[in-house]
Design a protein around this motif. Sequence first.
Motif, PDB file in Angstrom:
ATOM      1  N   PRO A  47      40.547  37.018  44.268  1.00  0.00           N
ATOM      2  CA  PRO A  47      40.219  38.089  43.305  1.00  0.00           C
ATOM      3  C   PRO A  47      40.425  37.619  41.875  1.00  0.00           C
ATOM      4  O   PRO A  47      41.394  37.992  41.209  1.00  0.00           O
ATOM      5  N   ASP A  48      39.521  36.774  41.397  1.00  0.00           N
ATOM      6  CA  ASP A  48      39.693  36.121  40.105  1.00  0.00           C
ATOM      7  C   ASP A  48      38.310  35.832  39.540  1.00  0.00           C
ATOM      8  O   ASP A  48      37.438  35.320  40.253  1.00  0.00           O
ATOM      9  N   PHE A  49      38.096  36.122  38.250  1.00  0.00           N
ATOM     10  CA  PHE A  49      36.776  35.897  37.662  1.00  0.00           C
ATOM     11  C   PHE A  49      36.426  34.419  37.588  1.00  0.00           C
ATOM     12  O   PHE A  49      35.264  34.064  37.364  1.00  0.00           O
ATOM     13  N   ARG A  50      37.402  33.526  37.780  1.00  0.00           N
ATOM     14  CA  ARG A  50      37.123  32.086  37.771  1.00  0.00           C
ATOM     15  C   ARG A  50      36.768  31.552  39.162  1.00  0.00           C
ATOM     16  O   ARG A  50      36.596  30.340  39.327  1.00  0.00           O
ATOM     17  N   ALA A  51      36.669  32.410  40.165  1.00  0.00           N
ATOM     18  CA  ALA A  51      36.463  31.950  41.540  1.00  0.00           C
ATOM     19  C   ALA A  51      35.198  31.121  41.667  1.00  0.00           C
ATOM     20  O   ALA A  51      35.175  30.079  42.332  1.00  0.00           O
ATOM     21  N   SER A  52      34.105  31.565  41.049  1.00  0.00           N
ATOM     22  CA  SER A  52      32.840  30.836  41.159  1.00  0.00           C
ATOM     23  C   SER A  52      32.943  29.460  40.494  1.00  0.00           C
ATOM     24  O   SER A  52      32.467  28.454  41.026  1.00  0.00           O
ATOM     25  N   GLU A  53      33.587  29.410  39.337  1.00  0.00           N
ATOM     26  CA  GLU A  53      33.758  28.137  38.628  1.00  0.00           C
ATOM     27  C   GLU A  53      34.578  27.163  39.457  1.00  0.00           C
ATOM     28  O   GLU A  53      34.230  25.985  39.585  1.00  0.00           O
TER      29      GLU A  53
END
Length: 800
Positions: free
Chosen positions: A630-636
Amino acid sequence: MGLGACGSLGCVYLGGMSALGLFGEERAVRVDRYARIAIERGLDRAAGLTYGIPVEMGNLRVGERVRVPLGRGNGLADGYVVEVGIDPEIDPGKIKAIRSRLSPEAVGAGGMSEVLVGLAAWMSGYYCCPMGMVLATMVPAAVKKQTGRVVRTLVERSGGEPITAPKGMTGAAWEAIKALGDDTFPLGAKDLAALIGQKNAGPVNRLLKMGVLREVRRASVRTASGELPRHRESTDVPDLTDAQTNAVDAINTGLGTPGGYLLFGITGSGKTEVYLRVIERVLERGESAIVLVPEISLTPQTSGRFLARFRGAGVAVLHSGLTASQRHAEWARVSSGDAQVVIGARSAVFAPISTSAHKLGVIIVDEEHDGSYKQDQLPRYHARDVALKRGHMEGCPVVLGSATPSLESWQNARRGRFTLLELPDRVGGGRLPKVEIIDIAREWDDLRRGSSRERSMGNRLRHALGQTLERGGQAILLLNKRGYSTVVCCTDSACGWKLECDQCSVLMVQHKSTRAGADGFVRCHHCLAQQLVPRVCPLCENKAVRRGFGTQRVEDELRDGFPALAEEGALVRVDSDTMQRAADYFRVLDAFREGRARVMLGTQMIAKGLDFPGVELIGVINADTALSMPDFRASERTYQLVSQVAGRAGRGAASGSVARVIVQTMQPDERAIRCAARHDYVSFADRELATREAALLPPAWRMARVVCRDADAHKAAARAQEVCDALQGAAHSAMGRGGARIFGPMECPIARIAGRFRVGIEVYGESAAVVQGILASARSMGVVKSDARTAVDVDPVALL
């Protein structure tokens, strides 16, 4: 000055003479100047505390480590001098005196340059941390404790001539000593006797009595662990490609001036050779270099290449895998100027080069995108950003290298803050491997038909691995989950029980161990609590089963399914359970490099930086581990992990023609995975930046996170509300400097760790100045501070 009372400190000083003796009694000390001292404790005083400088310490300088009386009981505390010659703000009669200096003559005694003190002051403000705690972090404990320090008595020529000419063996010894070069001295008496061909030190001792030789004391650091592990590397210097030449020329042109360079090169494009050529030029200028690498596992291989090239200049290695005496010895080599090239993990950014004979000429941050550059404890600094700040203060360039740059660095390059240098092609005959994306859900469905046994690898990956082993090639398999099974649960899906840690809001992970029986034990990967594996569900008493795969379970599956891996050492597992010392990494990497190990199975620590030309196959067993966070950096992070591990294949001319990468995923259409399969960083980064900008997320906006922790959930929530109210008020006053948003308080994704409940607040601002202004305002009110109950994380890289 008359009689002055020290008030709450409970002591009295007479005239300008102040200090306390043993057990608190007064003793007269003459003080004529004052200094500010940052105490190595959690005292959040930005300017430090004021102390008098005794006359006998008149040459005290900024950066020295001292001992001072503190508090009502005047207990002694250690700290650093951060300013000298100040005008005291209070009655001088109330100011205590510095008690002592801490071994200023010792080897690598823990003092630091004014530049590093200034860097600590910046870190204290930016990362919202007491300056004394920052300074305490910058110098290793082994250095402050002087671990391994020994003092030897040596001899050297005094510069005089004997009053009467010595005769016999003493005369012959003196003539031989006069013929020696100046760089021979000082050395031990026995060593000198052996050097000039004497059977014992008798003639040397007689020359000492005559005054033509003299004794000197020299401190050094003795290590019992021998030579540090380093890979053996060729000293051959390859020819540069045009792209490499352009990059080297651009960086060399900027030597002597601050600036950021983003070296964006695909895996295997020769970034390390660019670093080596730049450092060659730096050494020619009489300067030093710092090279940061993200993992201990990269240090032996990297240090081997640098040692082969720069043996004459001295290469020091600094990382947590060293023994205490080794760390002290390497630090001392840097501080004295004996080592001009420093290689290490995160904390090597604080190497004491400015206290040595050589100015810092360049800082290189390899794999700059890596999350391990961010420290997760006080002070929560990011080594990449600290490197950029230090480079600015030292007046030298900072080179950031990566095949998958962080979006922060990519945006800085796009906007012209960094100079972008590109290496688009592989060197040495290698080629980027073909990447095949497998929908593992379909393959698992096929595998389960007629069998209840779970398997981590689908048919495609198993077949490819078998072919690779038959050809005599090597393979790397990535699974970013350690342990045996990731879930212990009830067989009855209606019950829904899963084994959670008693102290943390996370699932326990099963680990196999011969000492814990056939089923092994379960461990929490956060608080490290352990217990035996339960046999039945505690709620309905149905059988408890183990689901999911960790590296330990895949290791068993590989040994059972591939006879070629039955030989001892043919299969190696690289995760934090098996790699606990630097020697462990060296042993495994050396075995793989020499071909004795055929398959390397591991977590993300094998996904970057390693260069093995014989690797033909890369298998990503589960590419979704980062995507589920659950982190906005997951895709990166998913793009970086898949792309980096894929880059380990096809790096040699022979393996390049057959190299392939197989990525197993439950989300085959995910953009990050698709772009990684095409080796298309630019498309991924530009799309991801647009998404972040639309959502006002970093790096489009800047961010800080405050987490309040307490064993009582209500107290944690109340404390978080107090902090949030203060931040909201500060945000309103900061609106004139740009937009700001405060989210919270809210329960953290992992709501409890080690028995303490966690409630977070997120601060967003249009710029770093806005975020810093909000934090500084709340900090000045004493509401926001980094301590045992409150964690302040500026520019966080993880939000769990």
